[in-house]
Scaffold this active site. Structure first.
Site, PDB file in Angstrom:
ATOM      1  N   ASN A  26       0.734  -1.214   0.059  1.00 33.00           N
ATOM      2  CA  ASN A  26      -0.123  -0.144  -0.231  1.00 33.00           C
ATOM      3  C   ASN A  26       0.880   1.387   0.148  1.00 33.00           C
ATOM      4  O   ASN A  26       0.343   2.462   0.153  1.00 33.00           O
ATOM      5  CB  ASN A  26      -1.035  -0.049   1.177  1.00 33.00           C
ATOM      6  CG  ASN A  26      -0.223   0.007   2.644  1.00 33.00           C
ATOM      7  OD1 ASN A  26       1.119  -0.038   2.735  1.00 33.00           O
ATOM      8  ND2 ASN A  26      -0.827   0.042   3.509  1.00 33.00           N
ATOM      9  N   ASP A  28       3.117   2.409   1.982  1.00 32.36           N
ATOM     10  CA  ASP A  28       3.436   3.403   3.254  1.00 32.36           C
ATOM     11  C   ASP A  28       5.057   2.969   3.773  1.00 32.36           C
ATOM     12  O   ASP A  28       5.172   3.466   4.679  1.00 32.36           O
ATOM     13  CB  ASP A  28       2.520   2.744   4.349  1.00 32.36           C
ATOM     14  CG  ASP A  28       2.705   1.465   4.800  1.00 32.36           C
ATOM     15  OD1 ASP A  28       3.095   0.654   4.185  1.00 32.36           O
ATOM     16  OD2 ASP A  28       1.666   1.354   5.665  1.00 32.36           O
ATOM     17  N   ASP A  32       3.667  -5.594   4.220  1.00 32.43           N
ATOM     18  CA  ASP A  32       2.603  -6.056   4.814  1.00 32.43           C
ATOM     19  C   ASP A  32       1.856  -7.299   4.358  1.00 32.43           C
ATOM     20  O   ASP A  32       2.328  -8.098   3.642  1.00 32.43           O
ATOM     21  CB  ASP A  32       1.294  -4.906   4.576  1.00 32.43           C
ATOM     22  CG  ASP A  32       1.312  -4.421   3.199  1.00 32.43           C
ATOM     23  OD1 ASP A  32       1.315  -5.293   2.221  1.00 32.43           O
ATOM     24  OD2 ASP A  32       1.308  -3.111   2.830  1.00 32.43           O
ATOM     25  N   ASP A 101       4.264 -17.132  15.368  1.00 33.32           N
ATOM     26  CA  ASP A 101       4.981 -17.203  16.527  1.00 33.32           C
ATOM     27  C   ASP A 101       4.424 -16.830  17.772  1.00 33.32           C
ATOM     28  O   ASP A 101       3.556 -16.147  17.929  1.00 33.32           O
ATOM     29  CB  ASP A 101       5.931 -15.673  16.134  1.00 33.32           C
ATOM     30  CG  ASP A 101       7.495 -16.000  16.585  1.00 33.32           C
ATOM     31  OD1 ASP A 101       7.714 -16.370  17.929  1.00 33.32           O
ATOM     32  OD2 ASP A 101       8.372 -15.629  15.835  1.00 33.32           O
ATOM     33  N   ASP A 202       8.717 -18.427  20.907  1.00 25.20           N
ATOM     34  CA  ASP A 202       9.967 -17.463  21.500  1.00 25.20           C
ATOM     35  C   ASP A 202      10.411 -17.793  22.704  1.00 25.20           C
ATOM     36  O   ASP A 202       9.528 -17.737  23.464  1.00 25.20           O
ATOM     37  CB  ASP A 202       9.374 -16.154  21.118  1.00 25.20           C
ATOM     38  CG  ASP A 202      10.153 -15.041  21.219  1.00 25.20           C
ATOM     39  OD1 ASP A 202      11.184 -15.085  20.509  1.00 25.20           O
ATOM     40  OD2 ASP A 202      10.253 -14.094  22.241  1.00 25.20           O
ATOM     41  N   GLU A 255      12.314 -21.992  20.708  1.00 24.72           N
ATOM     42  CA  GLU A 255      13.601 -21.296  20.608  1.00 24.72           C
ATOM     43  C   GLU A 255      14.338 -21.539  22.011  1.00 24.72           C
ATOM     44  O   GLU A 255      13.616 -21.202  22.896  1.00 24.72           O
ATOM     45  CB  GLU A 255      13.220 -19.766  20.317  1.00 24.72           C
ATOM     46  CG  GLU A 255      14.593 -19.170  19.828  1.00 24.72           C
ATOM     47  CD  GLU A 255      14.285 -17.477  20.212  1.00 24.72           C
ATOM     48  OE1 GLU A 255      15.156 -16.678  19.354  1.00 24.72           O
ATOM     49  OE2 GLU A 255      13.791 -17.132  20.970  1.00 24.72           O
ATOM     50  N   HIS A 328      15.903 -13.490  11.635  1.00 21.90           N
ATOM     51  CA  HIS A 328      15.835 -12.197  11.850  1.00 21.90           C
ATOM     52  C   HIS A 328      16.797 -11.851  13.001  1.00 21.90           C
ATOM     53  O   HIS A 328      16.804 -10.593  13.465  1.00 21.90           O
ATOM     54  CB  HIS A 328      14.382 -11.776  11.949  1.00 21.90           C
ATOM     55  CG  HIS A 328      13.991 -12.378  13.381  1.00 21.90           C
ATOM     56  ND1 HIS A 328      13.986 -13.839  13.441  1.00 21.90           N
ATOM     57  CD2 HIS A 328      13.764 -12.007  14.581  1.00 21.90           C
ATOM     58  CE1 HIS A 328      13.502 -14.162  14.738  1.00 21.90           C
ATOM     59  NE2 HIS A 328      13.337 -12.960  15.563  1.00 21.90           N
ATOM     60  N   ASP A 329      17.469 -12.683  13.639  1.00 17.56           N
ATOM     61  CA  ASP A 329      18.281 -12.370  14.768  1.00 17.56           C
ATOM     62  C   ASP A 329      19.725 -12.421  14.636  1.00 17.56           C
ATOM     63  O   ASP A 329      20.673 -12.175  15.603  1.00 17.56           O
ATOM     64  CB  ASP A 329      18.073 -13.580  15.836  1.00 17.56           C
ATOM     65  CG  ASP A 329      16.912 -13.217  16.745  1.00 17.56           C
ATOM     66  OD1 ASP A 329      16.338 -11.904  16.547  1.00 17.56           O
ATOM     67  OD2 ASP A 329      16.104 -14.074  17.071  1.00 17.56           O
TER      68      ASP A 329
HETATM   69  C1  NOJ Z   1      13.989 -14.065  20.401  1.00 21.16           C
HETATM   70  C2  NOJ Z   1      13.277 -13.258  18.955  1.00 21.16           C
HETATM   71  O1  NOJ Z   1      13.909 -14.235  17.908  1.00 21.16           O
HETATM   72  C3  NOJ Z   1      14.246 -12.081  19.056  1.00 21.16           C
HETATM   73  O2  NOJ Z   1      13.988 -11.307  17.920  1.00 21.16           O
HETATM   74  C4  NOJ Z   1      13.399 -11.211  20.036  1.00 21.16           C
HETATM   75  O3  NOJ Z   1      14.104 -10.233  20.115  1.00 21.16           O
HETATM   76  C5  NOJ Z   1      13.505 -11.926  21.569  1.00 21.16           C
HETATM   77  N1  NOJ Z   1      13.295 -13.409  21.420  1.00 21.16           N
HETATM   78  C6  NOJ Z   1      12.787 -11.260  22.373  1.00 21.16           C
HETATM   79  O4  NOJ Z   1      11.211 -11.833  22.007  1.00 21.16           O
END
Ligand code: NOJ
Length: 557
Positions: A26, A28, A32, A101, A202, A255, A328-329
């Site tokens: 969209n 922005d 999304d 998640d 998580d 995780e 993403h970590d």
């Molecule tokens: C693990 C997640 O993968 C991470 O991105 C997040 O910052 C921490 N847990 C806290 O939720």
């Protein structure tokens, strides 16, 4: 030999979406859900069988979605519940499952429960969190958070502190309160009833804290972690959640930062006491750092191999591995374990190295086209709470902003959060907005999906080959794992065996030629070179010199 059981989730591979940077529909500047919907055919074309969404619930973004303010809704920045239902339907229609998640170690400080909990000590939600009195004008104990200094935040109104193991905006839930566990089950049911197929959970290993919250051994960050990384009631609580999951045949990937292999095996061991289907371990992501990504050390292939081999061997026939090299970590893996100079070759080598192991491969958005780390000019370009926290730490160590940002572009998890590069057009085809929410990697004109689609030898098409091959050959899914040349710091060599089929994998981590000799008992003149990242004229030789980051997968039938 250990018996291996067949399960649907063992046969799949999973694509991870971090929606904010995936595709903006969209204009922005923020990715999304309709953007995701428009790419479902692309995702399916990779050969994956499932999508895992990093949190897409309403969130004030203290930690970009990992601070949830409403578990049963969709972040309006991303769309609506109806948009999500469309994706669910669209994914299922294409034979793909969808995983959410489940972030229940903590909520957002903007969650209604927390807002209630801080109204008064008698509020029914007060005990949903860890509220404690201070000690002699100090916080209740010496714990430090992962992201923002002390783990306790003072509330003047209550004259109490609340615990946050992560950011201040992420108060920890008190899982010892049975009502909180009922809430978690209700969240699970909400999504499962809608048709979701499982959860990535998580920091689920942090949900039980030691009684009395005793002081921890001082560390630079996360002091106190020994009191919650596998707490006294973890297994009981996981059993309760497992019971819900079982009703739906849903998959649970936990995780477990700092979870030992022994504990992971215990939690994932199949049988009546099983708690989780797989564990996201961090061990193999430490091959170029000490404990945390920011403490950089030279990449050690030996370290990577020994960790991976240990997990492969210990889980075989007992539990199941979650295979990943990006999410993403962590910063992009080509920069870390491969070579930007040999981007194409090392991207394919890394892909081969992990997808041919035993476990369920997870692929993080952009990994499939070999995205690499960006650079930024100013700290003001950065967005992530962990960047700002690390800046404070490194500033104290004498780092200038410039020096810090150089390190940032090598190690920060933000490096993996730049928008997906779809084309060579403006903003890499990610958004039509003038300003995307976050920087776009400058290499997008060369590294993008459109260009990769056109090139039969692209990393993208190589991933497709690997995933297809995995699906067509049970030895890749169910074979055992045996490593060769464990001491080599240049070659990763292993074999897999399953019901008379044998797979033999050679991956070079060197840009220079390496002399390879087939180990005793392996006769490559009798095998077929099934996949490789170079055209090899005579592949059926037992001795050869590898090309830069060469990968070969041989199949014996
Ligand atoms: C693990 C997640 O993968 C991470 O991105 C997040 O910052 C921490 N847990 C806290 O939720």
């Amino acid at each position: 030999m250990a018996e291996i059981t067949k399960k649907w989730f063992k046969e799949m591979s999973v694509y991870q979406i971090w929606t904010r940077s995936f595709c903006d529909s969209n204009g922005d500047g923020i990715g999304d859900l309709p953007g995701v919907y428009s790419k479902l055919d692309y995702i399916k074309s990779l050969g994956v069988d499932a999508i895992w969404f990093s949190p897409i619930f309403p969130s004030p973004n203290a930690d970009y979605g990992y601070d949830v303010s409403d578990y049963k809704n969709i972040n309006p920045e991303f769309g609506t519940l109806d948009d999500f239902k469309m994706i669910l339907e669209g994914a299922h229609a294409r034979g793909m499952r969808v995983f959410m998640d489940l972030v229940v170690n903590h909520t957002s400080s903007e969650h209604e429960w927390f807002k209630e909990s801080r109204k008064s000590v008698d509020n029914p939600y007060h005990d949903y969190y860890f509220w404690r009195k201070g000690k002699d004008g100090n916080p209740p104990n010496n714990w430090l958070s992962v992201f923002e200094g002390g783990a306790w935040e003072y509330d003047k109104n209550l004259d109490e502190y609340y615990l946050h193991v992560f950011a201040k905006g992420q108060p920890d839930l008190n899982m010892d309160n049975p009502k909180v566990r009922e809430e978690v089950k209700s969240i699970m049911r909400f999504w499962l009833d809608m048709g979701v197929d499982g959860f990535r959970e998580d920091v689920i290993t942090f949900i039980s804290k030691d009684e009395g919250l005793p002081n921890g051994i001082p560390l630079p960050v996360a002091t106190g972690v020994e009191h919650y990384k596998h707490g006294p009631h973890l297994e009981e609580y996981l059993d309760e959640f497992r019971a819900v999951a079982k009703e739906y045949d849903c998959m649970q990937v936990g995780e477990g930062p700092m979870t030992s292999l022994k504990d992971a095996v215990k939690l994932c061991a199949e049988g009546p006491d099983q708690k989780l289907d797989m564990m996201i371990s961090f061990d193999h992501m430490n091959a170029d750092c000490f404990m945390i990504d920011w403490v950089k050390t030279p990449f050690s292939l030996r370290k990577l191999k020994s960790t991976m081999a240990k997990w492969q061997e210990a889980m075989y026939g007992v539990g199941w591995n979650c295979l990943y090299i990006e999410n993403h970590d962590h910063a992009r893996v080509i920069d870390r374990y491969g070579s930007v100079k040999f981007r194409e070759q090392s991207g394919k080598a890394l892909a081969t190295m992990y997808t041919m192991q035993c476990g369920t491969p997870f692929i993080y958005q952009g990994q499939e086209i070999g995205m690499t780390n960006p650079t930024v000019g100013h700290l003001t370009d950065c967005k992530d709470v962990s960047t700002f926290n690390n800046y404070k730490i490194f500033k104290k160590l004498g780092y200038s902003e410039k020096r810090f940002l150089k390190l940032w572009s090598e190690v920060s998890r933000e490096c993996a959060r730049t928008p997906v590069q779809w084309s060579a057009e403006k903003n890499a085809g990610f958004t039509s907005a003038d300003e995307p929410w976050f920087v776009i990697n400058k290499n997008y004109k060369e590294v993008n999906v459109e260009a990769a689609e056109k090139d039969p030898n692209s990393i993208l098409n190589y991933y497709r080959k690997l995933l297809k091959f995995r699906k067509e050959n049970e030895v890749v899914i169910y074979g055992d794992f045996k490593q060769y040349y464990a001491n080599s710091n240049k070659l990763f060599v292993y074999e897999r065996n399953y019901e008379g089929q044998k797979l033999f994998v050679v991956v070079s981590f060197s840009e220079n030629p390496v002399n390879f000799k087939a180990p005793e008992g392996i006769d490559l003149t009798k095998a077929e070179l099934a996949i490789g990242n170079y055209d090899v004229v005579n592949p059926n030789k037992n001795e050869f010199r590898t090309k830069p980051y060469e990968a070969r997968v041989y199949l014996f039938k």
